[in-house]
Design a protein around this motif. Structure first.
Motif, mmCIF file in Angstrom:
data_model
loop_
_atom_site.group_PDB
_atom_site.id
_atom_site.type_symbol
_atom_site.label_atom_id
_atom_site.label_comp_id
_atom_site.label_asym_id
_atom_site.label_seq_id
_atom_site.Cartn_x
_atom_site.Cartn_y
_atom_site.Cartn_z
ATOM 1 N N LYS A 72 23.870 -4.025 16.462
ATOM 2 C CA LYS A 72 23.540 -3.739 17.857
ATOM 3 C C LYS A 72 24.084 -2.382 18.282
ATOM 4 O O LYS A 72 23.385 -1.593 18.942
ATOM 5 C CB LYS A 72 24.118 -4.843 18.748
ATOM 6 N N ALA A 73 25.306 -2.076 17.872
ATOM 7 C CA ALA A 73 25.908 -0.786 18.222
ATOM 8 C C ALA A 73 25.154 0.361 17.562
ATOM 9 O O ALA A 73 24.928 1.412 18.172
ATOM 10 C CB ALA A 73 27.378 -0.764 17.815
ATOM 11 N N LEU A 74 24.742 0.173 16.317
ATOM 12 C CA LEU A 74 24.024 1.230 15.604
ATOM 13 C C LEU A 74 22.634 1.448 16.193
ATOM 14 O O LEU A 74 22.147 2.584 16.259
ATOM 15 C CB LEU A 74 23.907 0.882 14.123
ATOM 16 N N GLU A 75 21.979 0.372 16.605
ATOM 17 C CA GLU A 75 20.657 0.518 17.208
ATOM 18 C C GLU A 75 20.737 1.354 18.486
ATOM 19 O O GLU A 75 19.884 2.205 18.747
ATOM 20 C CB GLU A 75 20.057 -0.854 17.496
ATOM 21 N N ALA A 76 21.772 1.116 19.274
ATOM 22 C CA ALA A 76 21.956 1.900 20.499
ATOM 23 C C ALA A 76 22.240 3.359 20.156
ATOM 24 O O ALA A 76 21.709 4.279 20.795
ATOM 25 C CB ALA A 76 23.099 1.314 21.325
ATOM 26 N N ALA A 77 23.055 3.587 19.130
ATOM 27 C CA ALA A 77 23.379 4.958 18.733
ATOM 28 C C ALA A 77 22.162 5.673 18.174
ATOM 29 O O ALA A 77 21.974 6.872 18.392
ATOM 30 C CB ALA A 77 24.509 4.944 17.707
ATOM 31 N N ALA A 78 21.313 4.934 17.457
ATOM 32 C CA ALA A 78 20.143 5.546 16.828
ATOM 33 C C ALA A 78 19.173 6.097 17.860
ATOM 34 O O ALA A 78 18.453 7.066 17.605
ATOM 35 C CB ALA A 78 19.439 4.531 15.930
ATOM 36 N N GLU A 79 19.141 5.491 19.048
ATOM 37 C CA GLU A 79 18.238 5.967 20.094
ATOM 38 C C GLU A 79 18.634 7.345 20.604
ATOM 39 O O GLU A 79 17.851 8.006 21.289
ATOM 40 C CB GLU A 79 18.197 4.965 21.246
ATOM 41 N N THR A 80 19.844 7.793 20.288
ATOM 42 C CA THR A 80 20.299 9.100 20.769
ATOM 43 C C THR A 80 20.273 10.164 19.673
ATOM 44 O O THR A 80 20.709 11.290 19.900
ATOM 45 C CB THR A 80 21.737 8.993 21.318
ATOM 46 N N ILE A 81 19.759 9.806 18.489
ATOM 47 C CA ILE A 81 19.683 10.781 17.401
ATOM 48 C C ILE A 81 18.687 11.877 17.765
ATOM 49 O O ILE A 81 17.641 11.615 18.367
ATOM 50 C CB ILE A 81 19.244 10.097 16.091
ATOM 51 N N ALA A 82 18.992 13.113 17.390
ATOM 52 C CA ALA A 82 18.076 14.225 17.638
ATOM 53 C C ALA A 82 16.730 13.936 16.977
ATOM 54 O O ALA A 82 16.685 13.469 15.843
ATOM 55 C CB ALA A 82 18.668 15.521 17.093
ATOM 56 N N PRO A 83 15.618 14.210 17.674
ATOM 57 C CA PRO A 83 14.294 13.888 17.149
ATOM 58 C C PRO A 83 14.044 14.393 15.736
ATOM 59 O O PRO A 83 13.473 13.690 14.913
ATOM 60 C CB PRO A 83 13.353 14.554 18.156
ATOM 61 N N ALA A 84 14.485 15.609 15.425
ATOM 62 C CA ALA A 84 14.210 16.186 14.111
ATOM 63 C C ALA A 84 14.914 15.437 12.987
ATOM 64 O O ALA A 84 14.555 15.590 11.821
ATOM 65 C CB ALA A 84 14.639 17.656 14.085
ATOM 66 N N GLU A 85 15.920 14.615 13.329
ATOM 67 C CA GLU A 85 16.674 13.903 12.299
ATOM 68 C C GLU A 85 16.132 12.508 12.030
ATOM 69 O O GLU A 85 16.590 11.833 11.106
ATOM 70 C CB GLU A 85 18.146 13.820 12.709
ATOM 71 N N TYR A 86 15.150 12.065 12.811
ATOM 72 C CA TYR A 86 14.620 10.722 12.617
ATOM 73 C C TYR A 86 13.923 10.555 11.266
ATOM 74 O O TYR A 86 13.812 9.456 10.736
ATOM 75 C CB TYR A 86 13.597 10.407 13.710
ATOM 76 N N ASP A 87 13.405 11.657 10.726
ATOM 77 C CA ASP A 87 12.535 11.572 9.565
ATOM 78 C C ASP A 87 13.188 10.900 8.361
ATOM 79 O O ASP A 87 12.489 10.354 7.502
ATOM 80 C CB ASP A 87 12.056 12.977 9.157
ATOM 81 N N SER A 88 14.498 10.935 8.272
ATOM 82 C CA SER A 88 15.172 10.307 7.143
ATOM 83 C C SER A 88 15.406 8.818 7.351
ATOM 84 O O SER A 88 15.672 8.100 6.397
ATOM 85 C CB SER A 88 16.524 10.992 6.900
ATOM 86 N N LEU A 89 15.295 8.352 8.583
ATOM 87 C CA LEU A 89 15.644 6.968 8.904
ATOM 88 C C LEU A 89 14.426 6.076 9.095
ATOM 89 O O LEU A 89 14.389 4.947 8.602
ATOM 90 C CB LEU A 89 16.508 6.944 10.167
ATOM 91 N N LEU A 90 13.393 6.567 9.774
ATOM 92 C CA LEU A 90 12.269 5.721 10.148
ATOM 93 C C LEU A 90 11.495 5.136 8.971
ATOM 94 O O LEU A 90 11.185 3.945 8.971
ATOM 95 C CB LEU A 90 11.321 6.509 11.069
ATOM 96 N N PRO A 91 11.138 5.919 7.935
ATOM 97 C CA PRO A 91 10.400 5.323 6.822
ATOM 98 C C PRO A 91 11.184 4.198 6.153
ATOM 99 O O PRO A 91 10.611 3.201 5.715
ATOM 100 C CB PRO A 91 10.182 6.506 5.863
ATOM 101 N N GLY A 92 12.489 4.369 6.060
ATOM 102 C CA GLY A 92 13.305 3.337 5.434
ATOM 103 C C GLY A 92 13.300 2.046 6.228
ATOM 104 O O GLY A 92 13.274 0.952 5.660
#
Length: 208
Positions: free
Chosen positions: A144-164
């Motif tokens: 739950k804590a990580l999900e909240a933190a993930a929403e604040t990640i810089a857009p350009a950095e999402y590319d490594s997380l979303l496909p996984g």
């Protein structure tokens, strides 16, 4: 690679892949292990451009690396069982790595730890959120804590997380993070990332 139906794969081909995949994974335990964890030898070795895994040029234990290896060991255990082989080595390593990963949690976020002197420091936000890929392998409060933190990640950095997240059966969380990214004005499609690519290349090389 976790949770796939390996029983439907040709056993000879599965074994060839497993041998290559195990070789890639074993390298970390042979060359980069400290206690029950593994480490990056150089700050930029995580491959995240411009984001050293540790603020000083020293070997570090990082949450993204431990998460990756946990998934590798989990997949190798499943493959071993599909081949009718003993999976105890891989399940044992997965348990030890998970314990090491949870040891990096400070109650709010995952940290990096100096592999030489044990000092800790904040991990770059994306690396700290990578354990989300472990899904139910993590305690609920940490997820739950990580999900909240993930929403604040810089857009350009999402590319490594979303496909996984999609590959590991977490499409709802992927959709949630995509919506958060869109609200912040960046709707670029995430680039593909396959952590088993090295193993596949080795398997093809062995067959050539």
């Amino acid at each position: 690679l976790v949770g796939l139906d390996y029983g439907s794969v040709d056993k000879a081909e599965l074994k060839t892949f497993r041998n290559a995949f195990a070789k890639v994974t074993e390298w970390w335990f042979r060359e980069r292990s400290v206690g029950d964890a593994c480490f990056y030898a150089y700050p930029h070795e995580c491959g995240l451009a411009g984001k050293p895994a540790f603020p000083a040029p020293r070997p570090c234990v990082s949450p993204d690396l431990l998460s990756y290896l946990i998934l590798c060991c989990s997949a190798l255990a499943e493959i071993s069982k599909a081949l009718g082989e003993d999976a105890a080595c891989w399940t044992g390593r997965e348990e030890k790595l998970t314990k090491a990963l949870l040891g990096l949690w400070d109650g709010k976020a995952f940290l990096c730890r100096d592999a030489l002197n044990g000092d800790t420091a904040p991990a770059p936000k994306l690396l700290a959120c990578m354990p989300l890929l472990l899904g139910d392998k993590l305690p609920g409060d940490i997820r739950k804590a990580l999900e909240a933190a993930a929403e604040t990640i810089a857009p350009a950095e999402y590319d490594s997380l979303l496909p996984g997240l999609a590959a590991l059966g977490r499409p709802a969380l992927k959709a949630k993070l995509l919506a958060a990214r869109a609200r912040r004005g960046d709707a670029r499609p995430a680039a593909g990332f396959d952590p088993a690519r090295s193993a596949l290349l080795l398997a093809l090389q062995e067959r050539s």
